[in-house]
Scaffold this active site. Structure first.
Site, PDB file in Angstrom:
ATOM      1  N   ALA A 244      19.443  91.726  29.030  1.00  0.00           N
ATOM      2  CA  ALA A 244      19.522  90.651  28.050  1.00  0.00           C
ATOM      3  C   ALA A 244      18.521  90.843  26.919  1.00  0.00           C
ATOM      4  O   ALA A 244      17.695  91.765  26.927  1.00  0.00           O
ATOM      5  CB  ALA A 244      19.304  89.301  28.735  1.00  0.00           C
ATOM      6  N   HIS A 245      18.574  89.907  25.961  1.00  0.00           N
ATOM      7  CA  HIS A 245      17.737  90.026  24.762  1.00  0.00           C
ATOM      8  C   HIS A 245      16.247  89.935  25.090  1.00  0.00           C
ATOM      9  O   HIS A 245      15.819  89.191  25.953  1.00  0.00           O
ATOM     10  CB  HIS A 245      18.118  88.997  23.706  1.00  0.00           C
ATOM     11  CG  HIS A 245      18.126  87.569  24.163  1.00  0.00           C
ATOM     12  ND1 HIS A 245      18.636  86.559  23.403  1.00  0.00           N
ATOM     13  CD2 HIS A 245      17.693  86.981  25.306  1.00  0.00           C
ATOM     14  CE1 HIS A 245      18.507  85.415  24.030  1.00  0.00           C
ATOM     15  NE2 HIS A 245      17.944  85.643  25.192  1.00  0.00           N
ATOM     16  N   ASN A 246      15.499  90.760  24.360  1.00  0.00           N
ATOM     17  CA  ASN A 246      14.032  90.794  24.414  1.00  0.00           C
ATOM     18  C   ASN A 246      13.464  91.287  25.745  1.00  0.00           C
ATOM     19  O   ASN A 246      12.263  91.128  25.997  1.00  0.00           O
ATOM     20  CB  ASN A 246      13.444  89.421  24.066  1.00  0.00           C
ATOM     21  CG  ASN A 246      13.833  88.978  22.669  1.00  0.00           C
ATOM     22  OD1 ASN A 246      14.608  88.055  22.513  1.00  0.00           O
ATOM     23  ND2 ASN A 246      13.316  89.668  21.656  1.00  0.00           N
TER      24      ASN A 246
END
Length: 346
Positions: A244-246
């Site tokens: 997922a993001h980050n």
């Protein structure tokens, strides 16, 4: 844009490349690899597990790659190496035609923006699309139907198999290997709720992949919401993995199939996540952690070691009994605490 034929090597050449001790005819030419049972006179076999020593007696290979302690049992030429499995890994790359050096060229059906910067001997396959502002290093291979979004940068000797998607503003290091169907830099899962409906949060960050990263087929690495999603050097990601993001993953870590990592989690260096492992969001996993398959991690891990959760398979009847007992654990714990308190008072 055809690749040259798979090369042939003498046993002497292979021994020099591996740093192995050769016992046997060094002039014998080798054309490939095979198992102990199937290898012929122009192939090399290997032994990395003691359970296969029994198959050496009937081996017909041109040579066998093995540990020196097993050399006396080998009836054919042999390449002795302290780590034969690692030696096999190196040999497999020599005989893989897909990994042969590209000869360069752009297929006439490919769509390449005018300002794309191309290194030496870049190959771009049929129906591939390379958007404006992209930079491709030397010997980059872009497979058929692949897409590279605007402003992305891909380092030397990286390879995209057919139908890989690299979205805009993605940075990929040297010698990356991206398998078919993977998506690098798609939107992260970010939405705000007003009590009635969801409102999309634009994902303004990017993705940065280090050198020597491999991403398996149909895996997704989402772009960051504001900062970048970062995958370190020499990270190996299996098929059908969701990052997922980050998320940040440290150097030399490995993720098996169907791993899922929620947003903003940090995974350290030299970590191994088994198949189906799930990591909740905003966690920190320190260096040197191994999580066994199908485990769910909901808290940060600050000490290296092996971690597991869940239970192994059992008969349905036994599982149903245990499920009932699990629901009773809180009541049993309270009753036990009362008994212990009574004993201490009495």
């Amino acid at each position: 844009m055809t690749h040259p034929a798979t090369p042939q090597y003498t046993l002497t050449e292979l021994a020099e490349r591996l740093g192995a001790q050769l016992i046997g005819d060094g002039s014998r030419r080798i054309r490939g690899l095979a198992t102990l049972k199937e290898a012929g006179p122009d192939q090399v076999a290997f032994v990395a597990n003691r359970s296969y020593i029994k198959d050496l007696a009937n081996c017909r290979a041109g040579a066998v790659l093995l540990h020196p302690e097993h050399g006396a049992a080998c009836p054919v030429a042999r390449l002795e190496l302290a780590n034969p499995y690692l030696g096999y890994a190196h040999l497999s790359q020599l005989f893989d035609p897909i990994l042969a050096a590209p000869v360069g060229g752009i297929h006439p059906t490919a769509v390449v923006a005018e300002d794309v910067v191309l290194g030496a001997r870049v190959e771009i396959g049929p129906n591939a699309v390379v958007e404006a502002g992209v930079e491709l290093g030397d010997e980059v291979v872009v497979g058929a139907g692949s897409f590279i979004g605007a402003g992305s940068c891909i380092g030397d000797q990286s390879r995209l198999h057919a139908n890989v998607t690299v979205c805009h503003g993605v940075i990929i290091g040297k010698r990356a290997l991206l398998h078919s169907g993977c998506v690098i830099g798609g939107d992260g899962f970010g939405f705000a709720h007003d009590g009635g409906r969801w409102h999309k949060i634009a994902q303004l960050g990017g993705v940065v992949l280090g050198d020597d990263v491999e991403v398996g087929s149909c895996s997704s690495i989402d772009r960051g919401a504001l900062d970048d999603t970062v995958i370190g050097n020499d990270v190996k990601i299996d098929s059908q993995v969701q990052i997922a993001h980050n998320v940040r993953i440290g150097d030399h870590s490995a993720l098996a199939g169907c791993v899922g990592i929620a947003g903003s989690t940090r995974v350290g260096k030299n970590c191994m996540l088994g198949g189906g492992v799930g990591l909740s969001g905003h966690l920190t996993i320190c260096d040197g952690v191994q999580v066994t398959g199908m485990s769910l991690v909901t808290n940060s891990i600050h000490e290296p070691g092996v971690y597991s959760s869940g239970t192994g398979a059992m008969s349905n009847a036994q599982w149903r009994k245990n499920a009932v007992r699990f629901k009773q654990l809180d009541d049993m714990a309270r009753r036990l605490a009362r008994l212990e308190k009574r004993d201490q008072q009495g």
